[in-house]
Design a protein around this motif. Structure first.
Motif, PDB file in Angstrom:
ATOM      1  N   THR A  38       3.356   0.375 -10.204  1.00  0.00           N
ATOM      2  CA  THR A  38       4.547  -0.440 -10.399  1.00  0.00           C
ATOM      3  C   THR A  38       4.120  -1.892 -10.573  1.00  0.00           C
ATOM      4  O   THR A  38       3.663  -2.530  -9.626  1.00  0.00           O
ATOM      5  CB  THR A  38       5.503  -0.315  -9.197  1.00  0.00           C
ATOM      6  OG1 THR A  38       5.891   1.052  -9.039  1.00  0.00           O
ATOM      7  CG2 THR A  38       6.747  -1.164  -9.416  1.00  0.00           C
ATOM      8  N   TRP A  39       4.257  -2.413 -11.809  1.00  0.00           N
ATOM      9  CA  TRP A  39       3.842  -3.770 -12.115  1.00  0.00           C
ATOM     10  C   TRP A  39       5.021  -4.722 -12.030  1.00  0.00           C
ATOM     11  O   TRP A  39       6.160  -4.360 -12.343  1.00  0.00           O
ATOM     12  CB  TRP A  39       3.243  -3.837 -13.518  1.00  0.00           C
ATOM     13  CG  TRP A  39       1.891  -3.205 -13.633  1.00  0.00           C
ATOM     14  CD1 TRP A  39       1.623  -1.882 -13.850  1.00  0.00           C
ATOM     15  CD2 TRP A  39       0.633  -3.851 -13.520  1.00  0.00           C
ATOM     16  NE1 TRP A  39       0.272  -1.676 -13.889  1.00  0.00           N
ATOM     17  CE2 TRP A  39      -0.367  -2.862 -13.689  1.00  0.00           C
ATOM     18  CE3 TRP A  39       0.248  -5.178 -13.303  1.00  0.00           C
ATOM     19  CZ2 TRP A  39      -1.722  -3.164 -13.644  1.00  0.00           C
ATOM     20  CZ3 TRP A  39      -1.102  -5.473 -13.258  1.00  0.00           C
ATOM     21  CH2 TRP A  39      -2.077  -4.474 -13.429  1.00  0.00           C
ATOM     22  N   ALA A  40       4.756  -5.947 -11.644  1.00  0.00           N
ATOM     23  CA  ALA A  40       5.779  -6.994 -11.570  1.00  0.00           C
ATOM     24  C   ALA A  40       5.113  -8.338 -11.861  1.00  0.00           C
ATOM     25  O   ALA A  40       3.882  -8.454 -11.885  1.00  0.00           O
ATOM     26  CB  ALA A  40       6.445  -7.009 -10.197  1.00  0.00           C
ATOM     27  N   ILE A  41       5.932  -9.363 -12.079  1.00  0.00           N
ATOM     28  CA  ILE A  41       5.441 -10.692 -12.443  1.00  0.00           C
ATOM     29  C   ILE A  41       5.791 -11.697 -11.348  1.00  0.00           C
ATOM     30  O   ILE A  41       6.912 -11.699 -10.833  1.00  0.00           O
ATOM     31  CB  ILE A  41       6.049 -11.140 -13.784  1.00  0.00           C
ATOM     32  CG1 ILE A  41       5.526 -10.235 -14.915  1.00  0.00           C
ATOM     33  CG2 ILE A  41       5.717 -12.596 -14.084  1.00  0.00           C
ATOM     34  CD1 ILE A  41       6.212 -10.459 -16.243  1.00  0.00           C
ATOM     35  N   TRP A 290       4.215  -6.187  -1.364  1.00  0.00           N
ATOM     36  CA  TRP A 290       4.370  -4.867  -1.961  1.00  0.00           C
ATOM     37  C   TRP A 290       4.057  -4.861  -3.450  1.00  0.00           C
ATOM     38  O   TRP A 290       3.563  -3.860  -3.986  1.00  0.00           O
ATOM     39  CB  TRP A 290       5.800  -4.351  -1.751  1.00  0.00           C
ATOM     40  CG  TRP A 290       6.843  -5.143  -2.506  1.00  0.00           C
ATOM     41  CD1 TRP A 290       7.576  -6.191  -2.037  1.00  0.00           C
ATOM     42  CD2 TRP A 290       7.250  -4.945  -3.863  1.00  0.00           C
ATOM     43  NE1 TRP A 290       8.416  -6.673  -3.009  1.00  0.00           N
ATOM     44  CE2 TRP A 290       8.245  -5.924  -4.150  1.00  0.00           C
ATOM     45  CE3 TRP A 290       6.894  -4.044  -4.866  1.00  0.00           C
ATOM     46  CZ2 TRP A 290       8.865  -6.021  -5.395  1.00  0.00           C
ATOM     47  CZ3 TRP A 290       7.513  -4.147  -6.107  1.00  0.00           C
ATOM     48  CH2 TRP A 290       8.492  -5.114  -6.365  1.00  0.00           C
ATOM     49  N   TRP A 291       4.289  -5.978  -4.139  1.00  0.00           N
ATOM     50  CA  TRP A 291       4.187  -5.978  -5.598  1.00  0.00           C
ATOM     51  C   TRP A 291       2.770  -6.190  -6.121  1.00  0.00           C
ATOM     52  O   TRP A 291       2.494  -5.930  -7.301  1.00  0.00           O
ATOM     53  CB  TRP A 291       5.109  -7.056  -6.186  1.00  0.00           C
ATOM     54  CG  TRP A 291       4.676  -8.457  -5.878  1.00  0.00           C
ATOM     55  CD1 TRP A 291       4.890  -9.135  -4.709  1.00  0.00           C
ATOM     56  CD2 TRP A 291       3.937  -9.335  -6.730  1.00  0.00           C
ATOM     57  NE1 TRP A 291       4.344 -10.390  -4.784  1.00  0.00           N
ATOM     58  CE2 TRP A 291       3.761 -10.549  -6.016  1.00  0.00           C
ATOM     59  CE3 TRP A 291       3.436  -9.243  -8.028  1.00  0.00           C
ATOM     60  CZ2 TRP A 291       3.072 -11.627  -6.551  1.00  0.00           C
ATOM     61  CZ3 TRP A 291       2.751 -10.328  -8.571  1.00  0.00           C
ATOM     62  CH2 TRP A 291       2.575 -11.487  -7.833  1.00  0.00           C
ATOM     63  N   ASN A 292       1.839  -6.665  -5.283  1.00  0.00           N
ATOM     64  CA  ASN A 292       0.486  -6.927  -5.774  1.00  0.00           C
ATOM     65  C   ASN A 292      -0.595  -6.445  -4.817  1.00  0.00           C
ATOM     66  O   ASN A 292      -1.721  -6.934  -4.833  1.00  0.00           O
ATOM     67  CB  ASN A 292       0.300  -8.412  -6.059  1.00  0.00           C
ATOM     68  CG  ASN A 292       0.330  -9.278  -4.806  1.00  0.00           C
ATOM     69  OD1 ASN A 292       0.694  -8.811  -3.730  1.00  0.00           O
ATOM     70  ND2 ASN A 292      -0.046 -10.539  -4.937  1.00  0.00           N
ATOM     71  N   ARG A 293      -0.275  -5.477  -3.999  1.00  0.00           N
ATOM     72  CA  ARG A 293      -1.220  -5.056  -2.968  1.00  0.00           C
ATOM     73  C   ARG A 293      -2.398  -4.243  -3.527  1.00  0.00           C
ATOM     74  O   ARG A 293      -3.421  -4.074  -2.853  1.00  0.00           O
ATOM     75  CB  ARG A 293      -0.498  -4.223  -1.913  1.00  0.00           C
ATOM     76  CG  ARG A 293       0.041  -2.903  -2.427  1.00  0.00           C
ATOM     77  CD  ARG A 293       0.936  -2.224  -1.418  1.00  0.00           C
ATOM     78  NE  ARG A 293       1.507  -0.985  -1.950  1.00  0.00           N
ATOM     79  CZ  ARG A 293       2.537  -0.339  -1.425  1.00  0.00           C
ATOM     80  NH1 ARG A 293       3.113  -0.838  -0.339  1.00  0.00           N
ATOM     81  NH2 ARG A 293       2.990   0.769  -1.954  1.00  0.00           N
ATOM     82  N   SER A 317       1.406  -2.292  -7.475  1.00  0.00           N
ATOM     83  CA  SER A 317       1.214  -1.447  -6.294  1.00  0.00           C
ATOM     84  C   SER A 317       1.325   0.001  -6.747  1.00  0.00           C
ATOM     85  O   SER A 317       1.908   0.303  -7.793  1.00  0.00           O
ATOM     86  CB  SER A 317       2.261  -1.750  -5.226  1.00  0.00           C
ATOM     87  OG  SER A 317       3.564  -1.505  -5.732  1.00  0.00           O
ATOM     88  N   ILE A 318       0.766   0.893  -5.952  1.00  0.00           N
ATOM     89  CA  ILE A 318       0.767   2.313  -6.289  1.00  0.00           C
ATOM     90  C   ILE A 318       1.629   3.070  -5.297  1.00  0.00           C
ATOM     91  O   ILE A 318       1.492   2.907  -4.086  1.00  0.00           O
ATOM     92  CB  ILE A 318      -0.662   2.888  -6.280  1.00  0.00           C
ATOM     93  CG1 ILE A 318      -1.527   2.192  -7.331  1.00  0.00           C
ATOM     94  CG2 ILE A 318      -0.643   4.394  -6.537  1.00  0.00           C
ATOM     95  CD1 ILE A 318      -2.974   2.620  -7.314  1.00  0.00           C
ATOM     96  N   ASP A 319       2.517   3.875  -5.838  1.00  0.00           N
ATOM     97  CA  ASP A 319       3.318   4.769  -4.997  1.00  0.00           C
ATOM     98  C   ASP A 319       2.386   5.838  -4.464  1.00  0.00           C
ATOM     99  O   ASP A 319       1.914   6.706  -5.202  1.00  0.00           O
ATOM    100  CB  ASP A 319       4.431   5.401  -5.827  1.00  0.00           C
ATOM    101  CG  ASP A 319       5.278   6.366  -5.015  1.00  0.00           C
ATOM    102  OD1 ASP A 319       5.054   6.463  -3.784  1.00  0.00           O
ATOM    103  OD2 ASP A 319       6.150   7.036  -5.594  1.00  0.00           O
ATOM    104  N   ARG A 320       2.100   5.768  -3.180  1.00  0.00           N
ATOM    105  CA  ARG A 320       1.116   6.692  -2.618  1.00  0.00           C
ATOM    106  C   ARG A 320       1.686   8.052  -2.273  1.00  0.00           C
ATOM    107  O   ARG A 320       1.000   8.927  -1.771  1.00  0.00           O
ATOM    108  CB  ARG A 320       0.476   6.051  -1.385  1.00  0.00           C
ATOM    109  CG  ARG A 320      -0.463   4.918  -1.775  1.00  0.00           C
ATOM    110  CD  ARG A 320      -0.904   4.110  -0.581  1.00  0.00           C
ATOM    111  NE  ARG A 320      -1.922   3.151  -0.945  1.00  0.00           N
ATOM    112  CZ  ARG A 320      -1.689   2.009  -1.585  1.00  0.00           C
ATOM    113  NH1 ARG A 320      -0.449   1.695  -1.924  1.00  0.00           N
ATOM    114  NH2 ARG A 320      -2.647   1.193  -1.883  1.00  0.00           N
TER     115      ARG A 320
END
Length: 325
Positions: A38-41, A290-293, A317-320
């Protein structure tokens, strides 16, 4: 078949089957991993374009897939911004869920912090990302990553910011140039220079031209970085600061989009090239939010009037939670 022939061919077939099975397993694992990203800016700030950190007083991320209103989006990434008298204009990749392809979208801000999403401004039959945006000779240009087109393409705004027209192919995709990605340009001392990354060889190629439309030729020192998944792939805008050129490199080890390094280009002419690592630490790397972990891979820096710097960056971040089989 003779016994000796079988003794030779059967082990070879067995090895081939094992290698194929391992490749398929690795490829499937990679695809599943990418499907959970999940990418975000967001925005980072600092005292220079190579020393950036999470901001104070700004809530990141500033743009996510939930902000996209005209298509169903899976993520947003690859931010590139330009400032005009009216405000800040941000272009970025948005992954269209329905088409499963990247498209170029646009957002606007008065202060560079609070962003209002507007619309998708460019879509093609092939995947688009990394919309490298710049201005030259009073025209707005974009060189997006579009490997599926067979070359490095140049677009010009016929009506900024929402109408773009394909202008020309800068580098035609032939043989080893067919898979050049993330093209990044800079105009320096009356010449244009273009960096682009070969997915196959992990080399950073450099091209040069007198004009933005070409003709472009490969630089005599190209590839300028060889066989380096750590330091070769462009990771943002090539930046001139205090008469020093900095280029960003996204690190693909251990995984794609892990972090970004900065390199100081110490020599750049039509015939020469040299660079060195700008600092021992990455410019951006995975954070605590959460957005860049799990990774960050694009930097677009700008200097404020007070001398401080801020940058549009992206992270993922990756949905684990394992997807259902």
């Amino acid at each position: 078949m003779t016994t000796s022939f079988l003794l030779i061919i059967l082990p070879a077939i067995t090895i081939l089957l094992i290698v194929t099975a391992r490749f398929r397993k690795h490829y499937k694992k990679k695809i599943l991993r990418r499907s959970r990203e999940t990418w975000a800016i967001g925005i980072y700030e600092g005292h220079s374009p190579v020393e950036l950190h999470p901001p104070t007083g700004i809530t990141n991320p500033v743009l996510t897939a939930k902000d996209i209103t005209d298509i169903s989006a899976r993520f947003v990434a690859d931010p590139f911004m330009i400032k005009t008298e009216s405000g800040y204009h941000l272009f970025f990749e948005v992954l269209n869920k329905k088409r499963n392809r990247g498209e170029i979208a646009y957002a606007f801000s008065k202060n560079g912090i609070a962003w209002m999403y507007c619309q998708v401004v460019l879509r093609e039959r092939f995947h688009l990302s990394y919309p490298y945006l710049f201005m030259a000779e009073e025209n707005y240009y974009m060189i997006p990553e579009c490997m599926g087109s067979g070359g490095i393409q140049l677009y010009r705004a016929v009506h900024f910011p929402d109408q773009w027209q394909h202008l020309t192919t800068l580098v035609q995709g032939k043989d080893r140039f067919a898979a050049l990605v993330d093209p990044s340009v800079i105009h320096y001392r009356n010449r244009w220079y273009l960096f682009s990354y070969s997915l196959k060889s992990k080399n950073l190629h450099l091209f040069t031209s007198e004009t933005i439309t070409g003709p472009w030729k490969e630089h005599p020192k190209s590839p300028v970085v060889c066989n380096s998944p750590n330091f070769a792939r462009p990771g943002g805008r090539v930046t001139l600061y205090n008469d020093v050129i900095y280029r960003y490199a996204q690190d693909e080890i251990p995984n794609y989009g892990t972090k970004v390094w900065a390199f100081r280009i110490t020599e750049l002419t039509e015939n020469t090239y040299s660079e060195e690592l700008a600092r021992e630490k990455p410019v951006i790397q995975p954070g605590d939010e959460w957005w860049n972990r799990d990774g960050m891979h694009t930097v677009d820096p700008f200097q404020r009037e007070n001398g401080e710097w801020f940058a549009l960056v992206d992270g993922f971040s990756i949905d684990r939670q394992q997807p259902k089989q």
